[in-house]
Scaffold this active site. Structure first.
Site, PDB file in Angstrom:
ATOM      1  NE  ARG A 244      16.128  50.999  22.114  1.00 37.05           N
ATOM      2  CZ  ARG A 244      15.781  50.210  21.084  1.00 37.05           C
ATOM      3  NH1 ARG A 244      15.292  49.016  21.282  1.00 37.05           N
ATOM      4  NH2 ARG A 244      15.951  50.632  19.851  1.00 37.05           N
ATOM      5  CD  GLU A 273      20.594  45.819  24.757  1.00 37.64           C
ATOM      6  OE1 GLU A 273      20.872  45.848  23.541  1.00 37.64           O
ATOM      7  OE2 GLU A 273      19.451  45.911  25.194  1.00 37.64           O
ATOM      8  CG  HIS A 291      18.464  44.485  21.141  1.00 40.14           C
ATOM      9  ND1 HIS A 291      18.804  45.681  21.707  1.00 40.14           N
ATOM     10  CD2 HIS A 291      17.447  44.779  20.285  1.00 40.14           C
ATOM     11  CE1 HIS A 291      18.053  46.650  21.208  1.00 40.14           C
ATOM     12  NE2 HIS A 291      17.212  46.116  20.337  1.00 40.14           N
TER      13      HIS A 291
HETATM   14  O1  3PG Z   1      14.374  49.491  17.768  1.00 36.42           O
HETATM   15  C1  3PG Z   1      14.398  48.459  17.093  1.00 36.42           C
HETATM   16  O2  3PG Z   1      14.043  48.440  15.898  1.00 36.42           O
HETATM   17  C2  3PG Z   1      14.800  47.176  17.742  1.00 36.42           C
HETATM   18  O3  3PG Z   1      15.306  47.382  19.014  1.00 36.42           O
HETATM   19  C3  3PG Z   1      15.728  46.346  16.896  1.00 36.42           C
HETATM   20  O4  3PG Z   1      17.060  46.732  17.001  1.00 36.42           O
HETATM   21  P1  3PG Z   1      18.149  46.071  16.029  1.00 36.42           P
HETATM   22  O5  3PG Z   1      17.877  46.573  14.656  1.00 36.42           O
HETATM   23  O6  3PG Z   1      19.471  46.493  16.544  1.00 36.42           O
HETATM   24  O7  3PG Z   1      17.957  44.573  16.077  1.00 36.42           O
END
Ligand code: 3PG
Length: 318
Positions: A244, A273, A291
């Site tokens: 994160r 972000e 991400h």
């Molecule tokens: O917490 C999560 O599962 C990941 O950070 C993935 O996030 P996303 O589904 O937005 O790609």
């Protein structure tokens, strides 16, 4: 019964839900329109990834919601306790993306030790005279084998990273506030496996003794890696964050990179972000991804199916 998958859902998830009689809407509704859309379309289940926020304002505005589903792990975009206090089921898929996130960690590690991020930006144009200089820099690449990987946060994803690191011949050490030990099953494609028993260590020891550090903790108040932590790390350490944004102080990280304390950083998540600070975006020693830890066909397929099955069991089998 209608399901809104506002940040998308895999075809397998849609198929499983439709077979059970649900209608799945995959319209991407802007954040400020979500509550209105849920109410006017009589949505009973809202599914999100990390983009859409389901906070108290939406929960209060949408009394018809029965399930909030997070396709993924981190639930920091949802007011989980508040939703549950209103009788809403809140579900996620904690195990579905561990392998994908772990593989991205190694994508960043390999990128960092072989300068792929720099090579991708600076391959020579015709007539470029600098390439021999670059080749010399790239000749200072490293191998992972035999190096020490420090894992901060030793839950499912941290342990998936450990498994891959052990398979690569790395020494693995880990720190976790809550996990004291774990058996890592390193399994091979032919069905053989070995079990490696691990005991976690104090954070300070992991910081001091690692050649590379990867972090796998949930969003939290305060930084896990700040100036004080960078100061006690080995010189030329490599840092990876696929967990994160906000767990690493990016200002302290940039200072440590510029001071040649940290060799490189691989970042999938950012304090800001979707658009990170320019000092992060443009930094020559940072490998960047937007991400995408869970963004593989395989992980999304598992996530979609798992969410669908949970929804069916909660709403159809009552
Ligand atoms: O917490 C999560 O599962 C990941 O950070 C993935 O996030 P996303 O589904 O937005 O790609």
């Amino acid at each position: 019964m209608k399901v809104l998958a506002n940040d998308g859902i895999s075809k397998s998830g849609i198929k499983t839900l439709e077979k059970a009689g649900f209608e799945v809407l995959t319209t991407k509704v802007a954040q400020e329109q979500v509550a209105n859309y849920i109410n006017t379309h009589d949505i009973k289940v809202i599914l999100v990834r990390s983009a859409t926020k389901v906070k108290q304002d939406i929960i209060d505005a949408c009394p018809g919601i029965q399930i909030i589903g997070r396709g993924g792990v981190g639930m920091d975009n949802i007011d989980v306790d508040y939703a549950r206090s209103k009788g809403i089921h809140v579900i996620n898929t904690p195990a579905s993306s561990s392998e994908s996130v772990a593989e991205l960690v190694f994508a960043h590690l390999f990128t960092g030790i072989r300068f792929l991020h720099d090579a991708n930006r600076n391959m020579p144009l015709e007539g470029d005279t600098n390439f021999n200089g670059l080749k010399k820099a790239y000749a200072e690449g490293l191998e992972l084998r035999g190096k020490t990987l420090g894992i901060i946060g030793f839950g499912r994803i941290g342990q998936a990273v450990a498994k891959m690191a052990l398979g690569l011949g790395m020494r693995v050490i880990a720190a976790d506030k809550y996990v004291s030990d774990a058996t890592i099953r390193v399994d091979f494609y032919n069905g053989q496996f070995i079990n490696v028993d691990m005991i976690t260590e104090p954070l300070e020891d992991v910081l001091k003794h690692s050649d590379f550090i990867t972090i796998h903790v949930p969003a939290q108040d305060g930084y896990v890696l700040d100036k004080a932590e960078f100061d006690i790390m080995k010189n030329d350490v490599g840092i990876v964050n696929c967990a994160r944004g906000g767990v690493i102080n990016e200002v302290a990280l940039v200072e440590a990179l510029d001071a040649e304390k940290v060799l490189f950083a691989g970042l999938d998540v950012f304090e800001n972000e979707p658009t990170p600070e320019i000092q992060i975006l443009m930094h020559p020693k940072i490998s960047l991804t937007p991400h995408i830890g869970a963004a593989t066909l395989e992980a999304q397929d598992r996530i979609g199916t798992e969410l669908a099955e949970q929804i069916i069991s909660l709403l159809k089998n009552k």
